[in-house]
Design a protein around this motif. Sequence first.
Motif, PDB file in Angstrom:
ATOM      1  N   GLU A   1       0.829  -1.198   0.000  1.00  0.00           N
ATOM      2  CA  GLU A   1       0.000   0.000   0.000  1.00  0.00           C
ATOM      3  C   GLU A   1       0.869   1.256   0.000  1.00  0.00           C
ATOM      4  O   GLU A   1       1.877   1.327   0.693  1.00  0.00           O
ATOM      5  CB  GLU A   1      -0.945  -0.006   1.200  1.00  0.00           C
TER       6      GLU A   1
ATOM      7  N   ARG B   1      -7.252   4.036  -2.011  1.00  0.00           N
ATOM      8  CA  ARG B   1      -6.012   3.431  -1.530  1.00  0.00           C
ATOM      9  C   ARG B   1      -5.208   3.015  -2.760  1.00  0.00           C
ATOM     10  O   ARG B   1      -5.753   2.396  -3.671  1.00  0.00           O
ATOM     11  CB  ARG B   1      -6.307   2.208  -0.657  1.00  0.00           C
TER      12      ARG B   1
ATOM     13  N   PHE C   1      -1.829   0.997  -4.503  1.00  0.00           N
ATOM     14  CA  PHE C   1      -0.984  -0.173  -4.280  1.00  0.00           C
ATOM     15  C   PHE C   1       0.013  -0.302  -5.419  1.00  0.00           C
ATOM     16  O   PHE C   1      -0.282   0.048  -6.566  1.00  0.00           O
ATOM     17  CB  PHE C   1      -1.828  -1.453  -4.224  1.00  0.00           C
TER      18      PHE C   1
END
Length: 166
Positions: free
Chosen positions: A141, A159, A161
Motif C-alpha cells: 500500500e 487506496r 498499491f
Amino acid sequence: MAETVFARTPRLVWRAGTPDDVEALYAIVSDFDVVRQTETWPWPADLSFTRSRCIVTASDQGASGVVCQGDEVVGYLGLSPEGKIGYMFGKFYWGRGLATEIGAAAVAYAFDRFDWQCLEACVFADNPASGRVLEKLGFEEGNACQGPCRARGGVYPIRTFRRPRA
C-alpha cells in the motif's frame, strides 16, 4: 477464430471477450454494488459501453477480457498500458478466492509479457476486500488519494498499491 487466452488457473480462464460474452458481462455491470467499486464503468449500465470493453483484446500495451469459470462469465480483468491492474466480479462470486486466483495469474502474465518494472492498482477506501486481494498478490500500500467513480458520480478516497517486478 481461435480463442485468445491470457491465463488459466485450476478454476478460471482469463481470455479476450467475444460478442457472445456481452450479455453476461452486461448482467454483471448491471449491479450497482459491482460498478460502484470501479472508476470508469457507468451507472446505469450502458450496453454499448459494455460491448466496447468486452471486445478489447491483448496488445503490446496491455490486455483485458472476461474471467470465466467453465462456460460462465464471472468477472472482468484488465491490464492498462500504464501497468495498472483492475478487476471486478459478479456479486455471487465474491468471497470465493477467485480474484486472488486469477489475479496471481494476471500478475505473472504482466511481468512475463511486458517490461513494466511494477504494477499499480487503486481501490476505493470503502472496498477493503479488494485491498486484501492486492496484499495477497504481493502489492504494497502507498499513499492515499482521491479518485473519480463514474457510477457514483463523484470523487472518493482511494487506496493505492504497487507491486514491483520480482
